[in-house]
Design an enzyme around this catalytic site. Structure first.
Site, PDB file in Angstrom:
ATOM      1  N   LYS A  11      45.993  35.795  34.290  1.00 19.27           N
ATOM      2  CA  LYS A  11      47.285  35.925  33.610  1.00 19.27           C
ATOM      3  C   LYS A  11      48.350  35.014  34.237  1.00 19.27           C
ATOM      4  O   LYS A  11      49.060  34.324  33.523  1.00 19.27           O
ATOM      5  CB  LYS A  11      47.791  37.375  33.663  1.00 19.27           C
ATOM      6  CG  LYS A  11      46.934  38.371  32.910  1.00 19.27           C
ATOM      7  CD  LYS A  11      47.625  39.727  32.813  1.00 19.27           C
ATOM      8  CE  LYS A  11      47.865  40.402  34.143  1.00 19.27           C
ATOM      9  NZ  LYS A  11      46.638  40.753  34.898  1.00 19.27           N
ATOM     10  N   ARG A  42      52.531  47.750  31.784  1.00 16.73           N
ATOM     11  CA  ARG A  42      51.274  48.187  32.387  1.00 16.73           C
ATOM     12  C   ARG A  42      51.007  49.661  32.112  1.00 16.73           C
ATOM     13  O   ARG A  42      49.958  50.171  32.525  1.00 16.73           O
ATOM     14  CB  ARG A  42      51.339  47.976  33.891  1.00 16.73           C
ATOM     15  CG  ARG A  42      50.667  46.691  34.386  1.00 16.73           C
ATOM     16  CD  ARG A  42      50.842  46.640  35.881  1.00 16.73           C
ATOM     17  NE  ARG A  42      49.907  45.857  36.602  1.00 16.73           N
ATOM     18  CZ  ARG A  42      50.150  44.626  37.084  1.00 16.73           C
ATOM     19  NH1 ARG A  42      51.280  44.029  36.828  1.00 16.73           N
ATOM     20  NH2 ARG A  42      49.244  44.022  37.810  1.00 16.73           N
ATOM     21  N   ARG A  46      41.172  34.133  45.905  1.00 16.99           N
ATOM     22  CA  ARG A  46      42.496  33.606  45.554  1.00 16.99           C
ATOM     23  C   ARG A  46      43.359  33.391  46.800  1.00 16.99           C
ATOM     24  O   ARG A  46      43.401  34.241  47.684  1.00 16.99           O
ATOM     25  CB  ARG A  46      43.167  34.619  44.618  1.00 16.99           C
ATOM     26  CG  ARG A  46      44.562  34.241  44.210  1.00 16.99           C
ATOM     27  CD  ARG A  46      44.927  34.876  42.904  1.00 16.99           C
ATOM     28  NE  ARG A  46      45.293  36.289  43.025  1.00 16.99           N
ATOM     29  CZ  ARG A  46      45.683  37.017  41.985  1.00 16.99           C
ATOM     30  NH1 ARG A  46      45.710  36.493  40.780  1.00 16.99           N
ATOM     31  NH2 ARG A  46      46.003  38.269  42.148  1.00 16.99           N
ATOM     32  N   ARG A  98      47.076  37.369  49.337  1.00 21.41           N
ATOM     33  CA  ARG A  98      47.952  38.514  49.070  1.00 21.41           C
ATOM     34  C   ARG A  98      47.319  39.762  49.662  1.00 21.41           C
ATOM     35  O   ARG A  98      46.102  39.928  49.570  1.00 21.41           O
ATOM     36  CB  ARG A  98      48.107  38.692  47.541  1.00 21.41           C
ATOM     37  CG  ARG A  98      49.224  37.880  46.960  1.00 21.41           C
ATOM     38  CD  ARG A  98      49.215  37.877  45.444  1.00 21.41           C
ATOM     39  NE  ARG A  98      49.004  39.177  44.825  1.00 21.41           N
ATOM     40  CZ  ARG A  98      49.006  39.372  43.499  1.00 21.41           C
ATOM     41  NH1 ARG A  98      49.193  38.359  42.679  1.00 21.41           N
ATOM     42  NH2 ARG A  98      48.810  40.569  42.995  1.00 21.41           N
ATOM     43  N   ARG A 129      42.840  48.596  42.112  1.00 18.86           N
ATOM     44  CA  ARG A 129      43.665  48.013  41.045  1.00 18.86           C
ATOM     45  C   ARG A 129      42.909  48.001  39.721  1.00 18.86           C
ATOM     46  O   ARG A 129      43.487  48.242  38.659  1.00 18.86           O
ATOM     47  CB  ARG A 129      44.077  46.578  41.408  1.00 18.86           C
ATOM     48  CG  ARG A 129      45.116  46.527  42.502  1.00 18.86           C
ATOM     49  CD  ARG A 129      45.225  45.139  43.098  1.00 18.86           C
ATOM     50  NE  ARG A 129      45.822  44.181  42.197  1.00 18.86           N
ATOM     51  CZ  ARG A 129      45.703  42.862  42.339  1.00 18.86           C
ATOM     52  NH1 ARG A 129      45.005  42.359  43.329  1.00 18.86           N
ATOM     53  NH2 ARG A 129      46.284  42.063  41.489  1.00 18.86           N
TER      54      ARG A 129
HETATM   55  P1  AMP Z   1      50.546  41.437  39.784  1.00 20.05           P
HETATM   56  O1  AMP Z   1      51.098  40.278  40.537  1.00 20.05           O
HETATM   57  O2  AMP Z   1      50.925  41.417  38.331  1.00 20.05           O
HETATM   58  O3  AMP Z   1      49.068  41.625  40.004  1.00 20.05           O
HETATM   59  O4  AMP Z   1      51.256  42.740  40.405  1.00 20.05           O
HETATM   60  C1  AMP Z   1      51.085  43.100  41.756  1.00 20.05           C
HETATM   61  C2  AMP Z   1      51.441  44.560  41.952  1.00 20.05           C
HETATM   62  O5  AMP Z   1      52.813  44.784  41.621  1.00 20.05           O
HETATM   63  C3  AMP Z   1      50.676  45.545  41.075  1.00 20.05           C
HETATM   64  O6  AMP Z   1      49.394  45.868  41.602  1.00 20.05           O
HETATM   65  C4  AMP Z   1      51.630  46.738  41.079  1.00 20.05           C
HETATM   66  O7  AMP Z   1      51.575  47.438  42.312  1.00 20.05           O
HETATM   67  C5  AMP Z   1      52.974  46.057  41.010  1.00 20.05           C
HETATM   68  N1  AMP Z   1      53.394  45.843  39.592  1.00 20.05           N
HETATM   69  C6  AMP Z   1      53.571  44.652  38.970  1.00 20.05           C
HETATM   70  N2  AMP Z   1      53.952  44.827  37.688  1.00 20.05           N
HETATM   71  C7  AMP Z   1      53.985  46.177  37.494  1.00 20.05           C
HETATM   72  C8  AMP Z   1      54.285  46.996  36.359  1.00 20.05           C
HETATM   73  N3  AMP Z   1      54.601  46.481  35.165  1.00 20.05           N
HETATM   74  N4  AMP Z   1      54.226  48.342  36.528  1.00 20.05           N
HETATM   75  C9  AMP Z   1      53.919  48.892  37.721  1.00 20.05           C
HETATM   76  N5  AMP Z   1      53.602  48.181  38.825  1.00 20.05           N
HETATM   77  C10 AMP Z   1      53.651  46.826  38.713  1.00 20.05           C
END
Ligand code: AMP
Length: 222
Positions: A15, A90, A127, A160, A171
């Site tokens: 994404k 989400r 990654r 990360r 996740r």
């Molecule tokens: P990402 O970079 O999109 O994989 O997001 C990393 C982490 O941020 C996720 O595993 C969640 O802990 C948090 N996070 C990001 N976007 C959301 C969202 N829309 N709702 C809840 N937690 C989020």
């Protein structure tokens, strides 16, 4: 008329990478809630500190923290013509809150990237991310020219904390339970388009670009 493009898909589906390219191609800002949380963490804000404990365990940050931050971001002038959402919504309440906020003239298009679980694990654990400019490399599939250094800005790449195998599995479980139901939500409204995400990144990008500029994506309402 404004346009909101939503990228859906499990962790590791690509994404973030695709969203940066698509955002440039469509001329719409790339809004990633994960990036917004990481920026808050880096700055040490109270929001960043609260989000950290959830993120590091692979859990979702509670909706109320996400919604305020997201609506603040998309309320800025650069989002007036629309924006590309990466990592939001989400949960169903997040999708409902977004739909309520959008004006009836906004067109909405959800693009759903699907990738096999084994490929997701490989992508996530390999990654390496640039903490400075956000550029993403992969130790095997997209190695930097100089080992350990971002091709774009030369900063030392990091893994990360939530990209380890154990956190990835959590996740993925959270994704299946809380985020995957959004496929049904957007499909039922005629707003979902499926995109196979296993292909080479350029092919996936072409498919996303085609779908996001197709008539089915214009004029569709949330
Ligand atoms: P990402 O970079 O999109 O994989 O997001 C990393 C982490 O941020 C996720 O595993 C969640 O802990 C948090 N996070 C990001 N976007 C959301 C969202 N829309 N709702 C809840 N937690 C989020």
């Amino acid at each position: 008329m404004s346009k909101v493009v939503i990228l859906l898909g499990p962790p590791g589906a690509g994404k973030g990478t695709q969203a940066s390219r698509l955002s440039a191609a469509l001329g719409l800002p790339h809004v990633s809630t994960g990036d917004l949380f990481r920026e808050n963490r880096a700055k040490g804000t109270p929001l960043g500190k609260k989000a950290q404990e959830f993120m590091d365990q692979g859990m979702l940050v509670p909706d109320e923290l996400v919604l305020d931050m997201l609506f603040d971001r998309v309320g800025r002038p650069d989002c007036a013509r629309g924006y590309l959402l990466d990592g939001f919504p989400r949960t169903l309440p997040q999708a409902e809150a977004l739909a309520k906020r959008l004006s009836p003239s906004t067109s909405v298009c959800a693009l759903n990237l699907s990738v096999r679980d084994a490929a997701l694990l490989d992508r996530i654990t390999g990654r390496r991310t640039c903490p400075s400019c956000g550029n993403v490399h992969h130790v095997k599939n997209a190695p930097p020219k100089v080992e350990g250094q971002c091709d774009r800005c030369g900063t030392a790449l990091v893994q990360r904390p939530d990209d380890t195998e154990a956190v990835f599995r959590e996740r993925l479980a959270v994704y299946r339970k809380q985020t995957q139901p959004l496929e049904g939500y957007y499909r039922a409204r005629g707003l979902l388009q499926d995109v196979p995400g296993d292909d080479a990144p350029d092919r996936v990008f072409e498919a996303l670009q085609k779908l996001s500029t197709a008539p089915a994506c214009e004029g569709a309402r949330a």
